[in-house]
Write a protein that holds these residues in place. Structure first.
Motif, PDB file in Angstrom:
ATOM      1  N   ALA A 135       0.837  -1.208   0.000  1.00  0.00           N
ATOM      2  CA  ALA A 135       0.000   0.000   0.000  1.00  0.00           C
ATOM      3  C   ALA A 135       0.870   1.255   0.000  1.00  0.00           C
ATOM      4  O   ALA A 135       0.635   2.191  -0.781  1.00  0.00           O
ATOM      5  N   VAL A 136       1.874   1.279   0.865  1.00  0.00           N
ATOM      6  CA  VAL A 136       2.771   2.444   0.939  1.00  0.00           C
ATOM      7  C   VAL A 136       3.545   2.609  -0.370  1.00  0.00           C
ATOM      8  O   VAL A 136       3.678   3.733  -0.891  1.00  0.00           O
ATOM      9  N   ALA A 137       4.004   1.503  -0.943  1.00  0.00           N
ATOM     10  CA  ALA A 137       4.737   1.556  -2.212  1.00  0.00           C
ATOM     11  C   ALA A 137       3.852   2.113  -3.332  1.00  0.00           C
ATOM     12  O   ALA A 137       4.303   2.919  -4.157  1.00  0.00           O
ATOM     13  N   MET A 138       2.590   1.682  -3.357  1.00  0.00           N
ATOM     14  CA  MET A 138       1.655   2.169  -4.374  1.00  0.00           C
ATOM     15  C   MET A 138       1.488   3.681  -4.275  1.00  0.00           C
ATOM     16  O   MET A 138       1.529   4.395  -5.286  1.00  0.00           O
ATOM     17  N   ILE A 139       1.334   4.186  -3.055  1.00  0.00           N
ATOM     18  CA  ILE A 139       1.160   5.631  -2.847  1.00  0.00           C
ATOM     19  C   ILE A 139       2.407   6.391  -3.287  1.00  0.00           C
ATOM     20  O   ILE A 139       2.311   7.432  -3.939  1.00  0.00           O
ATOM     21  N   ILE A 140       3.582   5.868  -2.946  1.00  0.00           N
ATOM     22  CA  ILE A 140       4.841   6.536  -3.319  1.00  0.00           C
ATOM     23  C   ILE A 140       4.971   6.619  -4.843  1.00  0.00           C
ATOM     24  O   ILE A 140       5.365   7.652  -5.392  1.00  0.00           O
ATOM     25  N   ILE A 141       4.619   5.546  -5.537  1.00  0.00           N
ATOM     26  CA  ILE A 141       4.681   5.535  -7.008  1.00  0.00           C
ATOM     27  C   ILE A 141       3.753   6.596  -7.579  1.00  0.00           C
ATOM     28  O   ILE A 141       4.114   7.348  -8.502  1.00  0.00           O
ATOM     29  N   ILE A 142       2.525   6.700  -7.028  1.00  0.00           N
ATOM     30  CA  ILE A 142       1.554   7.676  -7.535  1.00  0.00           C
ATOM     31  C   ILE A 142       2.013   9.102  -7.243  1.00  0.00           C
ATOM     32  O   ILE A 142       1.850   9.998  -8.079  1.00  0.00           O
ATOM     33  N   ILE A 143       2.588   9.322  -6.061  1.00  0.00           N
ATOM     34  CA  ILE A 143       3.139  10.644  -5.735  1.00  0.00           C
ATOM     35  C   ILE A 143       4.200  11.032  -6.772  1.00  0.00           C
ATOM     36  O   ILE A 143       4.212  12.154  -7.286  1.00  0.00           O
ATOM     37  N   PHE A 144       5.085  10.090  -7.089  1.00  0.00           N
ATOM     38  CA  PHE A 144       6.147  10.327  -8.062  1.00  0.00           C
ATOM     39  C   PHE A 144       5.569  10.664  -9.440  1.00  0.00           C
ATOM     40  O   PHE A 144       5.984  11.637 -10.081  1.00  0.00           O
ATOM     41  N   LEU A 145       4.591   9.880  -9.895  1.00  0.00           N
ATOM     42  CA  LEU A 145       3.983  10.110 -11.209  1.00  0.00           C
ATOM     43  C   LEU A 145       3.310  11.478 -11.286  1.00  0.00           C
ATOM     44  O   LEU A 145       3.448  12.198 -12.277  1.00  0.00           O
ATOM     45  N   ASN A 146       2.572  11.843 -10.222  1.00  0.00           N
ATOM     46  CA  ASN A 146       1.866  13.124 -10.223  1.00  0.00           C
ATOM     47  C   ASN A 146       2.821  14.308 -10.106  1.00  0.00           C
ATOM     48  O   ASN A 146       2.510  15.399 -10.589  1.00  0.00           O
ATOM     49  N   SER A 147       3.976  14.097  -9.490  1.00  0.00           N
ATOM     50  CA  SER A 147       4.955  15.173  -9.356  1.00  0.00           C
ATOM     51  C   SER A 147       5.676  15.461 -10.665  1.00  0.00           C
ATOM     52  O   SER A 147       6.301  16.502 -10.826  1.00  0.00           O
ATOM     53  N   MET A 148       5.553  14.532 -11.618  1.00  0.00           N
ATOM     54  CA  MET A 148       6.208  14.711 -12.922  1.00  0.00           C
ATOM     55  C   MET A 148       5.411  15.607 -13.868  1.00  0.00           C
ATOM     56  O   MET A 148       5.910  16.006 -14.914  1.00  0.00           O
ATOM     57  N   GLY A 149       4.176  15.916 -13.507  1.00  0.00           N
ATOM     58  CA  GLY A 149       3.382  16.815 -14.341  1.00  0.00           C
ATOM     59  C   GLY A 149       1.934  16.382 -14.415  1.00  0.00           C
ATOM     60  O   GLY A 149       1.625  15.200 -14.278  1.00  0.00           O
ATOM     61  N   SER A 150       1.029  17.345 -14.607  1.00  0.00           N
ATOM     62  CA  SER A 150      -0.409  17.055 -14.616  1.00  0.00           C
ATOM     63  C   SER A 150      -0.818  16.195 -15.800  1.00  0.00           C
ATOM     64  O   SER A 150      -1.787  15.451 -15.737  1.00  0.00           O
TER      65      SER A 150
END
Length: 444
Positions: A135-150
């Motif tokens: 669960a934590v890994a999934m959230i970290i991946i999504i944070i990374f993807l969203n930080s790359m641009g909208s």
């Protein structure tokens, strides 16, 4: 610049009823329908009846809520959603508390619940014992993807919205084709010794998680050609379709496995899939469910971070300069990390149903205030221009208000020790917003 472009898009009146209805359906259908049977049939004591009827009852409540909420959303067409609505209806403090609770409780709880659901689903591939780390890994991946641009975050959302329909369709069709259909569906209502009214409150808390997303109708309304005429059609049609899908798929579950067995399964949809298709087919459906969960989790990080960014940009949140910053990709990376990071912390609990109950309780407190706000605005501003009015006023708003009060009271006083603790914790976090508001008010 990005905000200005978004505002211009909202001003384009180019959506008809059918497109708006599809948007409602896409916003609401998520992962709750795959995981909530456990909480539902645990609450009913393994009996199917009230659990099935509760999907219809909660659907009707969601229709009344969305129809009521839309009048406020259209009348107060401001960015910030419910924060802006409550600020204008009541006062800035109530609006701030709504944003405070959204940032610290609602969005993180939704994010963590979805991620935990994904972790539970991954158990079919990597075994038990890894729910929280996954669960934590999934959230970290999504944070990374969203930080790359909208654009990346938005693309992820579109792809995963399409993919999430596949397991739904497969389970609905083949559940009836290959299921035995010998399990009871509508009787008994609840297990022996249980109060139907208390159980109904618990069921509504559980099922409202699956209907979460109807608040997006406010944004839809701003883009509709004729909201007064088409919005009720989009809401009633869209939520009715969702209600039908949820009812049918839960009927399909019972066609395959009894309610007493579903009550024991953390990933009931996958268990049904294995029963229908065998281990390999069940794993394929499980992948589809994980995709659905990932997409929903991405959506809540995307929208939750914008609430944090919006409040910070107005100077109305602690450390506002930090959370109002945009990174090189012109997205609020710090706000994304804030909301996602709190979600990752909550996900360490590994408790899907606890987290969803926290999310629903924290949000419905302010939804109910918004429903009451419709009546207040009718009295305070009787001559204000309303391009959309909630139909059957005041009956529909009163249904929404009564339902909200019922959910809140049941959760605090009647639904058991765990629910009471969740509710008190939510209220404490909300009250902690009061000193924060006073400090920010002095600075402003």
């Amino acid at each position: 610049m990005e905000q200005k472009q978004e505002q211009k898009q909202e001003l384009k009146k180019n959506l008809g009823a059918v497109t708006a209805m599809a948007t409602v359906v896409g916003s609401v259908i998520g992962s709750g329908v795959f995981f909530k049977p456990q909480a539902i049939y645990t609450a009913t004591g393994g009996a199917p009846g009230l659990g099935m009827y509760a999907w219809l009852i909660t659907g009707i409540v969601s229709i009344a809520a969305a129809l009521t909420f839309s009048e406020v959303a259209i009348m107060i067409p401001k960015t910030g959603g419910i924060v802006a609505y409550l600020e204008e209806i009541y006062n800035p403090m109530i609006g701030f508390l709504a944003g405070w609770v959204q940032i610290l409780l609602f969005y993180p709880a939704m994010i963590s619940a979805l991620a935990v659901a994904g972790g539970q689903q991954m158990a079919f591939f990597i075994g038990d014992g890894y729910v929280a780390p996954v669960a934590v890994a999934m959230i970290i991946i999504i944070i990374f993807l969203n930080s790359m641009g909208s654009k990346i975050g938005g693309s992820v959302q579109v792809i995963f919205t399409v993919c999430k329909m596949i397991p739904l369709i497969l389970l609905m069709i083949f559940g009836f084709v290959r299921g035995a259909g010998t399990n009871p569906v509508f009787t008994p209502m609840v297990g022996e010794g249980l109060s139907p009214m208390v159980v109904l409150g618990q069921l509504m808390i559980a099922i409202l998680f699956a209907f979460e997303g109807w608040t997006n109708v406010g944004a839809i309304a701003g883009e509709m050609k004729n909201p007064g005429k088409d919005l009720p059609v989009a809401i009633v049609g869209g939520v009715s379709l969702i209600m039908a899908v949820y009812f049918i798929i839960n009927l399909a579950y019972l066609w395959v496995l009894p309610a007493s067995e579903l009550a024991t399964l953390t990933a009931p949809a996958s268990a049904v899939a294995v029963k229908i298709f065998g281990k390999l087919g069940g794993q394929i459906v499980s992948i589809g469910i994980i995709v659905s969960v990932f997409g929903s989790c991405n959506g809540f990080i995307l929208s939750g971070s914008r609430v944090a960014y919006s409040l910070a940009a107005e100077g109305k949140f602690p450390f506002h300069k930090t959370f109002a910053k945009l990174n090189g990709a012109q997205v609020p990376a710090n706000a994304i990390m804030l909301v996602g990071g709190i979600g990752a912390f909550y996900a360490l609990s590994g408790q899907f149903n606890l987290l969803t109950d926290l999310a629903v309780f924290s949000s419905w407190t302010f939804y109910t205030l918004t429903f009451i706000g419709v009546i207040k605005l009718r009295k305070d501003r009787p001559n204000a221009l309303r391009s959309y009015k909630v139909p059957l006023y005041p009956v529909v708003p009163l249904i929404a208000i009564a339902s909200g009060i019922f959910v809140i009271i049941n959760q605090i006083f009647l639904a058991g020790h765990r629910s009471t603790v969740i509710s008190i914790a939510s209220i404490i976090v909300m009250l902690l917003g009061l000193p924060a508001y006073m400090i920010i008010k002095k600075r402003l």
